[in-house]
Design an enzyme around this catalytic site. Structure first.
Site, PDB file in Angstrom:
ATOM      1  CD  GLU A   1      -2.473  -1.542   2.546  1.00 35.35           C
ATOM      2  OE1 GLU A   1      -2.379  -0.731   3.487  1.00 35.35           O
ATOM      3  OE2 GLU A   1      -2.979  -2.674   2.669  1.00 35.35           O
TER       4      GLU A   1
ATOM      5  CD  GLU B   1      -3.939  -4.744   4.930  1.00 40.27           C
ATOM      6  OE1 GLU B   1      -5.141  -5.031   4.713  1.00 40.27           O
ATOM      7  OE2 GLU B   1      -3.543  -3.581   5.108  1.00 40.27           O
TER       8      GLU B   1
ATOM      9  CG  ASP C   1       0.089  -3.049  14.608  1.00 39.48           C
ATOM     10  OD1 ASP C   1      -0.078  -3.067  15.831  1.00 39.48           O
ATOM     11  OD2 ASP C   1       1.093  -2.517  14.071  1.00 39.48           O
ATOM     12  CG  PHE C   2      -2.313  -2.971   9.121  1.00 35.29           C
ATOM     13  CD1 PHE C   2      -2.885  -2.645  10.338  1.00 35.29           C
ATOM     14  CD2 PHE C   2      -1.791  -1.943   8.347  1.00 35.29           C
ATOM     15  CE1 PHE C   2      -2.904  -1.335  10.796  1.00 35.29           C
ATOM     16  CE2 PHE C   2      -1.813  -0.631   8.790  1.00 35.29           C
ATOM     17  CZ  PHE C   2      -2.368  -0.329  10.015  1.00 35.29           C
ATOM     18  CB  ILE C   3       0.748  -9.358   9.590  1.00 37.28           C
ATOM     19  CG1 ILE C   3       1.198 -10.541   8.720  1.00 37.28           C
ATOM     20  CG2 ILE C   3       0.743  -9.741  11.049  1.00 37.28           C
ATOM     21  CD1 ILE C   3       1.498 -10.209   7.310  1.00 37.28           C
TER      22      ILE C   3
ATOM     23  CG  HIS D   1      -1.506   2.000  13.855  1.00 39.11           C
ATOM     24  ND1 HIS D   1      -2.838   1.997  14.170  1.00 39.11           N
ATOM     25  CD2 HIS D   1      -1.447   2.233  12.523  1.00 39.11           C
ATOM     26  CE1 HIS D   1      -3.549   2.231  13.080  1.00 39.11           C
ATOM     27  NE2 HIS D   1      -2.732   2.376  12.067  1.00 39.11           N
TER      28      HIS D   1
HETATM   29  C1  LIG Z   1      -5.986  -3.109   7.509  1.00 39.46           C
HETATM   30  C2  LIG Z   1      -5.315  -1.789   7.373  1.00 39.46           C
HETATM   31  N1  LIG Z   1      -4.514  -1.570   6.313  1.00 39.46           N
HETATM   32  C3  LIG Z   1      -3.898  -0.375   6.160  1.00 39.46           C
HETATM   33  C4  LIG Z   1      -4.075   0.626   7.078  1.00 39.46           C
HETATM   34  C5  LIG Z   1      -3.348   1.964   6.935  1.00 39.46           C
HETATM   35  N2  LIG Z   1      -4.328   2.995   6.564  1.00 39.46           N
HETATM   36  C6  LIG Z   1      -4.944   3.751   7.487  1.00 39.46           C
HETATM   37  S1  LIG Z   1      -6.086   4.746   6.827  1.00 39.46           S
HETATM   38  C7  LIG Z   1      -5.758   4.211   5.275  1.00 39.46           C
HETATM   39  C8  LIG Z   1      -6.522   4.750   4.125  1.00 39.46           C
HETATM   40  C9  LIG Z   1      -7.987   4.517   4.312  1.00 39.46           C
HETATM   41  O1  LIG Z   1      -8.693   5.024   3.236  1.00 39.46           O
HETATM   42  P1  LIG Z   1     -10.273   5.136   3.301  1.00 39.46           P
HETATM   43  O2  LIG Z   1     -10.848   3.844   3.780  1.00 39.46           O
HETATM   44  O3  LIG Z   1     -10.735   5.627   1.996  1.00 39.46           O
HETATM   45  O4  LIG Z   1     -10.526   6.200   4.459  1.00 39.46           O
HETATM   46  P2  LIG Z   1     -10.143   7.751   4.476  1.00 39.46           P
HETATM   47  O5  LIG Z   1      -8.779   7.844   5.075  1.00 39.46           O
HETATM   48  O6  LIG Z   1     -10.177   8.260   3.094  1.00 39.46           O
HETATM   49  O7  LIG Z   1     -11.150   8.367   5.368  1.00 39.46           O
HETATM   50  C10 LIG Z   1      -4.749   3.253   5.296  1.00 39.46           C
HETATM   51  C11 LIG Z   1      -4.175   2.603   4.109  1.00 39.46           C
HETATM   52  C12 LIG Z   1      -4.904   0.346   8.180  1.00 39.46           C
HETATM   53  N3  LIG Z   1      -5.096   1.255   9.153  1.00 39.46           N
HETATM   54  N4  LIG Z   1      -5.525  -0.854   8.298  1.00 39.46           N
END
Ligand SMILES: Cc1ncc(C[n+]2csc(CCOP(=O)(O)OP(=O)(O)O)c2C)c(N)n1
Ligand SMILES: [Mg+2]
Lengths: 327, 323
Positions: B29, B59, B84-86, B128
């Protein structure tokens, strides 16, 4: 079948609630710059109409689940900004005694089942809340807020299918702000109209302008009513935009300044409702100003409350892991 | 020797090996935008545009496709934004990646590297900040690397990129910005070779990740009191260099194991029991562990500080052992 309302009183409440979110977030960013608000900070600025328009149909008995961008959901559901700010400051008077922080505020007393650091972490919780409501025949509804990025995780599919097949009283609300962190939606999802995915689950889908609280209110009313009638879930997509970075401090190299100022200049949800209310003669410019000012004072009070609150004591470290401590 | 931070050291390993081996492929990502939150993959898209892809937040698909591609000729390096996301890909890690070689009678290699930013940093709380080494150690078929310096990170990553088996590559977020000397000539660090970071006669301290630096700091303080710590960094927990650890314990007759995982069932438990089993006759005192409190990582700085193992805790354990 039209949705009644909103009443004038509800309109004014929604207007104040959107300001409450906006000013809370602005203050949180400021305090983050001052080193008082700690950790990661993802603000809801720009998306206020979604949380507010939807929660206008809910009571404290209803449930919501939230995301990493959760402050707006908390405020929309009626959480106390003082305890929220204290949580962001890491103080013991915060909603989670300072153990959660910005990404993990919950207020079970008003049906807010928690912000979530895991993208798509809320789907199961909301679906389970719907199950509990159905089994107990309580008439409650659960709303699951999630971002466009969460659509690409398995829990989206598994839970919407389950909610659909069991006709659970759940509304799945996609806040499509067109970016997942630093990645534009179209780079990672071919179907950018998330509402259309509802057909895969045999439930209704609806798409609304998430910058217009009245449109959100209408669509949410239908979805919530349907859930309360026992007819099952709806997938409601609100097209929206976050005016600030993914998190505070994000340099935002993935989008243009023009794009941001187009959205914030022409689609500001608070200004939109304010203009509407003034056109309708419901609100004068002075009254609008005084609503904003009183919210501003409320937020200043929240900061004072947070700042004057103590940090958690060392005894809090091992408390709350279990209901009673274990070795 | 140039002094560079750990994120740059890992980046260099990736660049150099990608130039050597055209089957290496990077995914994850936001790995192109900013090169991920810790800029490890920055610049790869410019140099190898066809060999890096930014994924959806998926993931399970990231790990699953990495495994599938590894079975069919690629050498995938996947970034999981935070370890943590594993949890969102544990079937792919535990039931697929780890078991494919053995279950299918050794027919295939599974050269997948999962890069896993770990540990506490910047007060990002319970979801996290975790350290999950012990989970991975418990699954036969997974190698676990935990570099503590830029030099080790680069050399271990190079070994990983030339290996044939899955690697859980634990990258401590707090260490990304810490600089250290890295040779400007070609080198690799083989898996299963511990590094004696400091020699001493009195207590063996087996430290991994961010605890290596803290153990060295404790050693400096204790040296003034006449207590000499021998600090050993295993560098890989699987495979584990037991020879180096056991012979040190045979010399010092005392051992402390320290890491940033929660203590209950942590990698320290495995190491301590191995030492107890193999070095019993040499021990003058029980093996001690200094690890994180058995709690989800709290947000408030006052609590986080108490949860994460500190130099002070190491000092107390060491003084107690020689008392
Ligand atoms: C399972 C997981 N993968 C990756 C992340 C890291 N992460 C946090 S917010 C985010 C983007 C989320 O996008 P969206 O669902 O569109 O929400 P927005 O931030 O746009 O409100 C990512 C990749 C996470 N927190 N949890
Ligand atoms: Mg989004």
């Amino acid at each position: 079948m039209g949705i009644k309302g909103p009443t004038t009183e509800q309109l004014l409440d929604m207007y104040a609630a959107m300001w409450r979110i906006r000013l809370f977030e602005e203050q949180a960013e400021y305090q983050s710059g001052q080193g008082k608000v700690l950790g990661a900070l993802h603000t809801y600025i720009g998306q206020e109409a979604v949380g507010v328009g939807i929660c206008a149909h809910l009571t404290d008995a209803d449930y919501i689940t939230s995301t990493h961008r959760g402050h707006g959901h908390c405020i929309s559901k009626g959480a106390d900004v003082r305890r929220m700010m204290a949580e962001l400051f890491g103080r013991v008077t915060g909603y989670c005694k300072g153990k959660g922080g910005s990404m993990h505020i919950a207020d079970f007393a008003v049906g807010m089942l928690g912000a979530n650091g895991i993208v798509a972490g809320g789907f199961g919780l909301a679906t389970g809340a719907g199950l509990a409501a159905q089994v107990r025949e309580s008439g409650q509804v659960a709303v699951c807020f999630f971002g466009d990025g969460a659509v690409n995780r398995g829990p989206f599919h598994e839970n919407i299918n389950l909610g659909a097949v069991w006709r659970l009283p759940v509304v799945y609300v996609c806040e499509n702000n067109q970016y997942a962190q630093w990645t534009p939606q179209e780079e990672i999802t071919l179907v950018t109209d998330v509402a259309s995915m509802s057909s895969a689950y045999g439930i209704p889908g609806a798409q609304v302008d998430g910058m217009d609280v009245l449109s959100v209110y209408q669509a949410a009313g239908e979805a919530v009513d349907r859930a309360r009638r026992g007819e099952g879930p709806t997938l409601l997509e609100c097209k929206t935009y976050r005016f600030h970075g993914h998190n505070f401090g994000d340099p935002q190299q993935y989008r243009t300044k023009e794009e941001i100022s187009d959205w914030s200049g022409q689609h500001d949800p608070i200004q939109g409702l304010g203009d509407h209310l003034q056109r309708e003669g419901v609100l004068t410019a002075e009254e609008a100003e005084s609503i904003r000012n009183s919210v501003q004072e409320e937020i200043a009070g929240a900061v004072r409350f947070a700042d004057e609150s103590p940090y958690p004591g060392p005894e809090e470290l091992t408390r709350d892991v279990f209901s009673t401590p274990v070795a | 020797m140039p002094s560079i931070p750990m994120n740059q050291a890992i980046r260099e390993a990736l660049h150099e090996e990608m130039a050597r081996d055209s089957s290496i492929f990077v995914l994850g990502e936001d790995v192109i935008a900013h090169g991920g939150p810790y800029a490890v993959t920055r610049g790869i898209a410019e140099q190898f545009p066809d060999r890096i892809r930014q994924t959806p937040i998926s993931e399970a698909a990231i790990v699953g496709t990495a495994v599938g591609a590894a079975l069919c000729g690629l050498r995938p390096v996947a970034e999981i934004m935070y370890v943590d996301f594993i949890t969102c890909a544990m079937d792919e890690v535990v039931n697929q990646m780890a078991k494919v070689r053995y279950m299918f009678g050794g027919q295939t290699d599974v050269p997948v590297i999962l890069r896993l930013p770990s540990g506490s940093a910047r007060l990002i709380a319970a979801q996290h900040s975790q350290s999950l080494e012990a989970w991975f150690m418990h699954v036969p078929g997974l190698q676990v690397a935990v570099p503590s310096t830029p030099r080790d990170a680069k050399g271990l990553m190079k070994s990983a990129l030339r290996g044939r088996d899955p690697v859980m590559f634990i990258e401590y977020k707090r260490l990304y910005s810490v600089k250290g000397e890295v040779p400007d000539t070609e080198y690799v660090i083989p898996f299963g070779q511990a590094d004696v970071k400091r020699q001493g006669e009195d207590i063996t301290v087996v430290a991994s990740g961010p605890m290596v630096g803290k153990a060295l700091e404790a050693a400096r303080i204790l040296s003034a009191e006449g207590i000499e710590l021998e600090v050993i960094d295993p560098r890989t927990l699987v495979p584990l260099d037991t020879d180096t650890i056991f012979s040190s314990v045979e010399k010092t007759n005392r051992a402390i194991i320290t890491d940033e995982e929660v203590r209950r069932g942590g990698s320290s438990a495995e190491l301590a029991s191995r030492i107890a089993e193999e070095c019993f006759d040499y021990l003058d005192a029980p093996v001690r562990r200094v690890a994180a409190a058995d709690v989800p990582m709290p947000f408030s700085p006052v609590l986080e500080k108490l949860a994460v193992p500190s130099v002070e805790k190491l000092l107390a354990a060491a003084r107690d052992l020689v008392a």
